[in-house]
Design an enzyme around this catalytic site. Structure first.
Site, PDB file in Angstrom:
ATOM      1  CE  LYS A  79      -3.893   2.093   2.532  1.00  0.00           C
ATOM      2  NZ  LYS A  79      -4.834   1.953   3.664  1.00  0.00           N
ATOM      3  CB  SER A 160      -8.090   4.092   2.723  1.00  0.00           C
ATOM      4  OG  SER A 160      -7.245   3.399   3.637  1.00  0.00           O
ATOM      5  CB  SER A 184      -8.832   1.532   5.802  1.00  0.00           C
ATOM      6  OG  SER A 184      -9.547   2.743   5.768  1.00  0.00           O
TER       7      SER A 184
END
Length: 494
Positions: A79, A160, A184
């Site tokens: 990420k 997210s 998330s």
């Protein structure tokens, strides 16, 4: 040889160690999948050379008879919130575009030391602020899933960590890192039919992770199944003196402790989570989960978490307040974007840089956070929210007298179409209604696939556990996984 990209973390690790295939063959297969999936927009930056470099090192270690590590030969997605030395790290924001760290986050360093390689940096909601991956400066991530009979509308992969969830579901990587501030990891895992765990706050170091809300942010793995998450979490976790909130505790061997037998365990069902107007498919999935855990030997008990209804409002005061403080460092002086209009002074540069660099949702949360921290409103909002947070944590503490883990839906619905909720922040924030309470209390929680809804889209079930009891959470998740229908794959359209 079967398609190597259909293998998960455990199968790749064990296959490379046994000599069934090489780590380089695995890396090349996943690099090819990544290159062919630009339509998903899951990656901001791809690093095929990094994946191959790590794979070559793993193959060399095997040839020399050396140990390969917990993640030996496994290429993963990172990420783009984790600082990666020599590779651009942006938090999906224009204000950090072009920023190349000269250091490595603790979590990514641990993964590389465990033998993993990096396929690239995954897209996300800007500064991890969002529930649909629509706030990224680098464009929306598109879910690999489509509705069974609802046309070809592009669906949200959750947020997210939407790039992470989409990449794992689409077989672009066997696993990926995520971060969870208010859901998330768990919500995008549920939206895309994969597994993701948020460990106890402090279990994974936050050093080198771009901060959103420091008292809530926690890194965790997203992978195909519970075992793969247990393996990867074992590589990520551990005490870090660089992070003052890091837990100084030994890291258990969660993989070795996996068991779907819940005999003697009590599973709490919080009555406050049964909300009016709950999606019928989500409610039915929850009931199936209860039956599966009973079948695993657990006793089902009714529990109360009375302050649940205050969790979302408290979260959307505390998290923006911390974001307002954390994001003040982006000023155009030290790194990232700098906007310097002709004749501008220092304050003008600050204003121009932030106006151009931050997206609309980030600005909204900074403004909310600055407001609740301002003189005259601090006690009315921020202090009250912290008191509510303490009450929510106390609810969980009292519940543990009656149960060992808690079962709840992960999200209030399956994936929605991109654009459906982006114009209504409150509708978007409600996606986190089931995930936020565990975040506020710092508890470990996992989302596991629990079948499909009537539109053919994945649903997830959430297991919440006691502090430091990732093992109990993983085992209950495994009990669901072994009884649910085998996780389906999205039909390849990209």
């Amino acid at each position: 040889m079967s398609d190597l990209t259909e293998l998960g973390v455990a199968a790749i690790r064990d296959g490379v160690a046994a000599g069934d295939f090489t780590a380089v063959e695995v890396a090349e297969a996943f690099n090819a999948n990544v290159a062919a999936a630009s339509a998903l927009n899951a990656f901001i930056v791809t690093t095929p050379e990094k994946a191959l470099e790590a794979a070559q090192a793993t193959d060399q270690r095997r040839a020399a008879g050396e140990a390969l590590g917990r993640m030996g030969g496994v290429p993963i997605g990172m990420k783009d919130l984790f600082a990666t030395r020599g590779v651009q790290t942006t938090a999906a924001s224009h204000i950090l575009e072009g920023f190349v760290p000269q250091y490595e986050s603790t979590v990514s360093r641990k993964l590389w030391e465990a033998g993993a390689g990096m396929l690239g940096k995954l897209n996300l909601d800007q500064f991890a602020m969002g529930s649909s991956n629509e706030t990224s400066y680098f464009g929306n991530v598109v879910s690999p899933w489509r509705r069974k009979d609802g046309g070809n509308a592009a669906l949200a992969p959750g947020g997210s960590s939407g790039g992470s969830s989409a990449a794992v579901a689409a077989r672009l990587c066997p696993a990926a890192t995520g971060t969870d501030t208010g859901g998330s990891i768990r919500q995008p895992a549920a939206f895309t039919g994969i597994t993701g765990i948020k460990p106890t706050y402090g279990r994974c170091s936050r050093w080198g992770v771009v901060a959103f809300a420091s008292s809530l942010d926690q890194a965790g793995p997203m992978a195909r199944d519970v075992r793969d998450c247990a393996i990867m979490l074992g590589a990520m976790a551990g005490h870090d003196p660089m992070d003052a909130t890091s837990l100084d505790m030994p890291v258990p061997d969660w993989e070795a402790g996996l068991s779907p037998d819940l005999a003697g365990k009590r599973v709490g069902i919080p009555r406050e989570y049964r909300m009016d107007g709950m999606d019928a498919d989500v409610a039915a999935s929850w009931e199936r989960g209860i039956a599966w855990l009973k079948d695993a030997g657990a006793t089902i008990v009714d529990i109360s978490l009375p302050h649940t209804k205050y969790a979302l409002p408290a979260y959307y005061i505390i998290a923006p307040a911390e974001a307002s403080s954390n994001l003040a460092r982006y000023d155009g002086v030290r790194y990232g974007l700098r906007e310097l209009p002709d004749g501008a002074g220092l304050q003008d540069m600050y204003a121009a840089t932030r106006a151009a660099g931050f997206g609309a949702e980030v600005k909204r949360r900074i403004l909310i956070g600055t407001y609740v921290l301002s003189a005259g409103f601090y006690d009315a909002y921020y202090t009250q929210a912290q008191k509510v947070r303490a009450l929510i944590a106390r609810d969980f503490e009292q519940a543990w007298a009656h149960c060992d883990v808690i079962l709840a839906p992960t999200a209030p619905s399956a994936a929605f179409a991109l654009g459906d909720k982006s114009a209504d922040p409150l509708a978007m924030y409600l996606n986190d209604v089931f995930a936020v309470p565990a975040s506020l209390a710092g508890l470990p929680a996992i989302s596991v696939p629990a079948g499909l809804n009537r539109e053919g889209l994945p649903l997830g079930l959430q297991i919440i556990g006691k502090p430091f009891d990732e093992q109990g959470v993983l085992n209950a998740g495994l009990a669901i996984e072994t009884r649910a229908e085998p996780a389906e794959l999205p039909h390849r359209w990209w």
